[in-house]
Each structure stands twice: as C-alpha cells, then as structure tokens.
Enzyme design. Structure first.
Site, PDB file in Angstrom:
ATOM      1  N   GLU A 118      71.547  25.382  15.541  1.00 14.20           N
ATOM      2  CA  GLU A 118      72.274  26.184  14.540  1.00 14.20           C
ATOM      3  C   GLU A 118      73.480  26.769  15.255  1.00 14.20           C
ATOM      4  O   GLU A 118      73.341  27.722  16.025  1.00 14.20           O
ATOM      5  CB  GLU A 118      71.378  27.305  13.998  1.00 14.20           C
ATOM      6  CG  GLU A 118      70.147  26.837  13.254  1.00 14.20           C
ATOM      7  CD  GLU A 118      70.448  26.295  11.855  1.00 14.20           C
ATOM      8  OE1 GLU A 118      71.641  26.209  11.479  1.00 14.20           O
ATOM      9  OE2 GLU A 118      69.494  25.957  11.157  1.00 14.20           O
ATOM     10  N   CYS A 125      76.974  34.021  11.484  1.00 12.27           N
ATOM     11  CA  CYS A 125      77.380  32.615  11.605  1.00 12.27           C
ATOM     12  C   CYS A 125      77.970  32.094  10.309  1.00 12.27           C
ATOM     13  O   CYS A 125      79.012  31.461  10.303  1.00 12.27           O
ATOM     14  CB  CYS A 125      76.192  31.763  12.022  1.00 12.27           C
ATOM     15  SG  CYS A 125      74.774  31.975  10.958  1.00 12.27           S
TER      16      CYS A 125
HETATM   17  P1  NAD Z   1      76.072  31.762  22.936  1.00  9.97           P
HETATM   18  O1  NAD Z   1      76.112  30.296  22.711  1.00  9.97           O
HETATM   19  O2  NAD Z   1      76.989  32.364  23.918  1.00  9.97           O
HETATM   20  O3  NAD Z   1      74.604  32.218  23.374  1.00  9.97           O
HETATM   21  C1  NAD Z   1      73.451  31.899  22.625  1.00  9.97           C
HETATM   22  C2  NAD Z   1      72.239  31.914  23.537  1.00  9.97           C
HETATM   23  O4  NAD Z   1      72.340  30.828  24.461  1.00  9.97           O
HETATM   24  C3  NAD Z   1      72.065  33.162  24.373  1.00  9.97           C
HETATM   25  O5  NAD Z   1      70.680  33.479  24.442  1.00  9.97           O
HETATM   26  C4  NAD Z   1      72.583  32.737  25.719  1.00  9.97           C
HETATM   27  O6  NAD Z   1      72.022  33.489  26.788  1.00  9.97           O
HETATM   28  C5  NAD Z   1      72.084  31.307  25.785  1.00  9.97           C
HETATM   29  N1  NAD Z   1      72.793  30.422  26.710  1.00  9.97           N
HETATM   30  C6  NAD Z   1      73.986  30.616  27.328  1.00  9.97           C
HETATM   31  N2  NAD Z   1      74.292  29.544  28.081  1.00  9.97           N
HETATM   32  C7  NAD Z   1      73.298  28.657  27.929  1.00  9.97           C
HETATM   33  C8  NAD Z   1      73.045  27.346  28.436  1.00  9.97           C
HETATM   34  N3  NAD Z   1      73.906  26.737  29.249  1.00  9.97           N
HETATM   35  N4  NAD Z   1      71.925  26.713  28.040  1.00  9.97           N
HETATM   36  C9  NAD Z   1      71.057  27.297  27.184  1.00  9.97           C
HETATM   37  N5  NAD Z   1      71.233  28.541  26.687  1.00  9.97           N
HETATM   38  C10 NAD Z   1      72.341  29.204  27.064  1.00  9.97           C
HETATM   39  O7  NAD Z   1      76.263  32.395  21.473  1.00  9.97           O
HETATM   40  P2  NAD Z   1      76.431  33.931  21.104  1.00  9.97           P
HETATM   41  O8  NAD Z   1      77.784  34.373  21.592  1.00  9.97           O
HETATM   42  O9  NAD Z   1      75.229  34.683  21.525  1.00  9.97           O
HETATM   43  O10 NAD Z   1      76.425  33.858  19.517  1.00  9.97           O
HETATM   44  C11 NAD Z   1      77.579  33.673  18.756  1.00  9.97           C
HETATM   45  C12 NAD Z   1      77.676  32.252  18.237  1.00  9.97           C
HETATM   46  O11 NAD Z   1      76.445  31.880  17.610  1.00  9.97           O
HETATM   47  C13 NAD Z   1      78.734  32.101  17.159  1.00  9.97           C
HETATM   48  O12 NAD Z   1      79.449  30.898  17.365  1.00  9.97           O
HETATM   49  C14 NAD Z   1      77.931  31.999  15.880  1.00  9.97           C
HETATM   50  O13 NAD Z   1      78.567  31.332  14.823  1.00  9.97           O
HETATM   51  C15 NAD Z   1      76.715  31.286  16.340  1.00  9.97           C
HETATM   52  N6  NAD Z   1      75.598  31.524  15.429  1.00  9.97           N
HETATM   53  C16 NAD Z   1      75.167  30.506  14.641  1.00  9.97           C
HETATM   54  C17 NAD Z   1      74.144  30.719  13.725  1.00  9.97           C
HETATM   55  C18 NAD Z   1      73.640  29.616  12.830  1.00  9.97           C
HETATM   56  O14 NAD Z   1      72.581  29.764  12.252  1.00  9.97           O
HETATM   57  N7  NAD Z   1      74.340  28.521  12.684  1.00  9.97           N
HETATM   58  C19 NAD Z   1      73.558  31.992  13.638  1.00  9.97           C
HETATM   59  C20 NAD Z   1      74.018  33.010  14.469  1.00  9.97           C
HETATM   60  C21 NAD Z   1      75.044  32.763  15.368  1.00  9.97           C
END
Ligand code: NAD
Length: 473
Positions: A242, A276
C-alpha cells in the site's frame, strides 16, 4: 521520560542496541524512548513465531474469532489512553486520534467475524475438487507514521484471523501506540503468535530479506515499497504493498459550492493532509474557480491550529521536520512559478512543527506541488476548461491510489469516475473506507488489497484438493 519495550516471544524486552528518542511534534521535544532492537532480536522474534505457528495454524476459526473479539473489547476499554498516546507521538487532534482507535476496534471486530470459505470447484459422481485457504506462516507488518495505530490493526488482525503469526515493525517516528497494541493483543494469543520489533535504520531491510518470513504487508512510500519488493525476492515472499498516492478530484461545472466545499476540505486536510488517499490535487472548472477558492479559504481560516491535546484544536502539527521541509519546498516552488497563496503558506513561529492549512491557486500540471505527493497541509487548486482534458491530466503521473468526481449529475460523475486510473474511484466523496470494501492502489501506488474477503485472502495461500471418488459397486 518513559522507556518502552518490545514484545518478543511473550516477554517484554529492552533493545539490545539501546534506545532512540521519540518526539512530540506539538512541542518538538523528546517525550519517550523506544527500544533499538538488534538483528539477533529480530531472529528471536521470527523463531518464536515459527514455533507458535505449528499449533496456531490449526486453531479453529471459532477460537481465533473469540480471541479477536476479546482484543477488540480491550482496545475499546483502553481507547482514551491509546488516543492520548497517538496524539503525543503523531500530533493529530485528540478527537481524531480517538476515532482512529475506535476505527481500529471496528476493523478488529469485522476481522473476527470474517469467514474463510472452502470453494467447491466441481462435484461429479467421480470426483470432487475443492479450493482450500491456508495461513502462510510468519507475516511481517511494516507501518508508516500517519495513522500508526489503525494501519497496524489493518495489517495484524486479518493476518491473525487467517492463522498466521505476526511480527509488527512500526515507523520509528511513531512506534509507541503500536507497542501498546501488540502488548494488548499478546494477552489474548499464545506466546510467539505476535511480537513487536523496533529499531533504527536497517531494520526494515533486514525484515524484507529474512528467510524465516513468508509475507510482508507494507504501507509506506513508493520508494521504500520498491526496496521491500527487491528484498522480498530472496525467498519469494508474498507482498501487499500500500504505497503513496497523488489523488485527483475533478469538480464538474455547476456543482453546488456550498454543498461540497466542506467535504472537499476535509478530504484534502484529513490528518493535516498526511493521509495516503487524501485528495491531493483539486481540479475546478474555470467557471467556479474563484467561488471554490473563496469557500475553501473561509473553511481553512476557521481551523484552530495547535497541540492536539488542547481543547478546541482542529488542526495539529505536521508529524516530522522532514515532511514539513517538503511542504515548504513545494510551496516555495509554486510561488516561484507565480502561484497565489490564498491562506497559510508559512510555518508558524512557535515550538513544534506547525504549518497551517494552505491553499495555493494559479498552479498547474508540470509544477512540483501538482505532480508530487505533498503528504501535508497544502492543497493545489487547478483550473480546467475541458472535461476530456482534465481527465487526461488527472490520469497523468504514475500514482494510482484513489480519485474522485464531484457534481450534481451523479450519472455523469460516475461515468467520468469509472475512467479514472486508480484503485478507488469515489463520486461526491473522497477517501471513504470501510472494513468490507477492498482498498488498494494501482500503478505505482502498489498492489494487493486490504479489507473485505479479498483483503483477508491475501494472508492465505491456496491448496487445491482433488479427490477421485472410489468406484461404488
Ligand atoms: P516510509 O516508506 O518512509 O516508511 C514506512 C515504513 O517502512 C516505516 O516503518 C519505515 O521504518 C520502514 N522502512 C524504511 N526503510 C525501509 C526498508 N528499506 N525496508 C523496509 N522497511 C523500511 O513511509 P512513511 O514516510 O512512514 O509514510 C508516508 C508514505 O506512506 C506516503 O507516501 C503515503 O502516501 C504512504 N501511505 C500509503 C498508504 C496506503 O494505504 N496506500 C497509507 C498510509 C501511508
């Protein structure tokens, strides 16, 4: 200062790598410390989950249903304190945090009551063919910082309901409510069925590469989602991704400004725009452009910006400085291209990460504020003249999470909405979600869905049972 702990194999433990700080975005100061787990601790959590899976996978549906219902009851009972913790780490107003917890309760109850059907593919006098669904094994949940509690529940509950064991890894920016959530779940399931791990840089990629994990359910940015997918290739992990969105909304000519302005504002600025599937680009017909700009500005000016725990506050801070810097950058870029900032447009001069609701007019496609996901409290208002042209612009770009069309003639609006290239198309509303309706993106917004039967089945693998009947005399 409160120090939190992880839960591994049923025991609450400190991080072997010490702690890291958790900030309150309303003050900009540290208010708690989160354990920094080691990769050895991640291994322990995976081993515990594998051991627990041996029996948990065979627990009955009724058993799992009852356990999820007990979890929901506890979450409801502790909703007030959970909501306060969400405000402290995430920043949103208390009322919204409370609805996040109560939403999580509703999703948990829905997951509890879901059935996993055995599909009868064919029955003849000589053979019977059935399709069964089996749990996958160890599922890792990786969650973002915007709706930390709710999204963790969306991941964990269907995974448990389907008979998997789960390791939850929250965002390091908002880990605390998830640690509490896992503690609560653990009261109701056998040791090892649920664990939480928290850590700094490198932890996420260790999870995605871990050979003992069968599936990753990931919510976060598209760039991280791509990295998850690369890491998951090592043992062909199942994935639900997602990812980010840049949802367009098209307002058809003749729409009642009065009837829809408030809904449009809320859809764009829900959770300070850090959602999101928030409405992120608003396309307004030229004939109503100024009328909408004025109505939305009035609503923006009515917002009470402040600490989410203070009474009367409707608009909290941005969760972190990096996101705030992106919002500032996008607004500066729009200004440099001649945009009109109708309200807001500058960080508040006070402690904390406050940026008021900001509306930017006279922007268009090709500019960063329109083309990129802002994920914060700023909305570009874009004028259009021709419906086919605006549809093309709404579908441009590589995101495909949600989109909406607004208008008096709902048949016309529906016809246009069905041509939006996105996973969810809404008419006269935006970002509407409920537990029984599949939610998921297309294009670079990810694949797989959550919620509904389709969402539950993502936590299962299939087994075809093909029975040749013995000849009866
Ligand atoms: P992010 O991708 O920076 O982090 C998400 C998670 O991934 C965190 O727990 C982070 O610690 C972890 N992470 C970081 N690097 C990683 C790696 N290399 N491998 C695995 N995990 C890793 O996202 P964010 O800044 O926390 O959230 C914002 C983004 O999330 C926005 O783009 C938003 O649109 C999206 N989002 C999407 C949905 C959806 O349902 N489509 C819902 C909420 C947020």
């Amino acid at each position: 200062m409160h120090d939190y702990q992880m839960l591994i194999n049923g025991a609450r433990v400190d991080g072997e790598n010490g702690h890291f700080d958790v900030f309150n975005p309303a003050t900009g100061t540290v208010f708690a410390r989160c354990p920094a787990g080691s990769l050895a601790q991640l291994d322990l959590a995976v081993e515990a989950a594998q051991a627990a899976f041996v029996e948990w996978r065979h627990s009955t549906h009724e058993n799992r249903r009852q356990r999820l219902l007990s979890i929901a009851a506890d979450l409801e009972q502790e909703a007030e304190s959970l909501a306060r913790l969400i405000v402290l780490e995430q920043g949103k107003p208390l009322e919204l945090a409370f609805s996040e917890v109560m939403g999580a309760v509703a999703w948990t109850r829905y997951a509890a009551e879901q059935q996993i059907p055995v599909e009868l593919v064919e029955e003849t006098p000589t053979q019977r063919i059935e399709l069964h669904r089996k749990p996958l094994g160890v599922v890792a949940s990786i969650t973002p910082w915007n709706w930390p509690f709710m999204i963790a529940v969306w991941h964990i509950m269907p995974a448990l309901r389907a008979g998997n064991c789960v390791i939850s890894k929250p965002s390091s920016l908002t880990p605390l409510s998830t640690l509490r959530l896992v503690d609560i779940i653990a009261r109701h399931v056998p040791r090892g069925v649920i664990s939480s791990v928290t850590g700094e840089q490198g932890f996420g990629s260790a999870i995605t590469a871990h050979a003992g994990i069968q599936k990753i359910v990931f919510t976060g940015s598209t760039a991280t989602g791509q990295s998850v997918m690369r890491g998951a290739a090592s043992n062909l992990k199942r994935l639900t991704l997602e990812l980010g969105g840049n949802d367009a909304a098209i307002v058809l000519p003749g729409t009642s400004v009065e009837a829809v302005a408030e809904d449009i504002f809320q859809a764009a600025f829900l959770n300070m725009g850090q959602t999101c599937a928030a409405l992120k680009r608003l396309y307004i017909h030229q004939s109503q452009y100024e009328a909408f700009a004025e109505a939305l500005t009035l609503i923006a000016r009515r917002q009470v910006v402040g600490d989410g725990l203070a009474p009367g506050v409707t608009f909290g801070p941005v969760q972190n400085l990096e996101q705030l810097a992106l919002v500032e950058e996008l607004v500066a870029d729009a200004r440099a291209h001649g945009a009109r900032v109708l309200c807001g447009g500058a960080r508040l001069d006070r402690p904390g990460f406050f940026y008021p609701p900001t509306l930017v007019a006279d922007v268009t496609d090709g500019q960063r504020l329109v083309d990129e996901e802002q994920f914060g409290p700023v909305l570009p208002l874009i004028a259009y003249q021709d419906i086919e042209d605006v549809l093309r612009r709404a579908n441009a770009g590589d995101m495909g999470l949600g989109g909406s069309v607004w208008g008096r003639d709902s048949e016309q609006a529906q016809a246009l909405a069905s041509r939006l290239e996105c996973g969810m198309a809404w008419v006269n509303c935006h970002a509407q979600i409920q537990p029984n309706t599949p939610f998921g993106g297309s294009k670079m917004s990810g694949f797989g869905v959550e919620f509904g039967l389709e969402g539950l089945l993502e936590f299962t693998g299939q087994q075809l049972l093909y029975v040749r009947k013995r000849e009866t005399e």
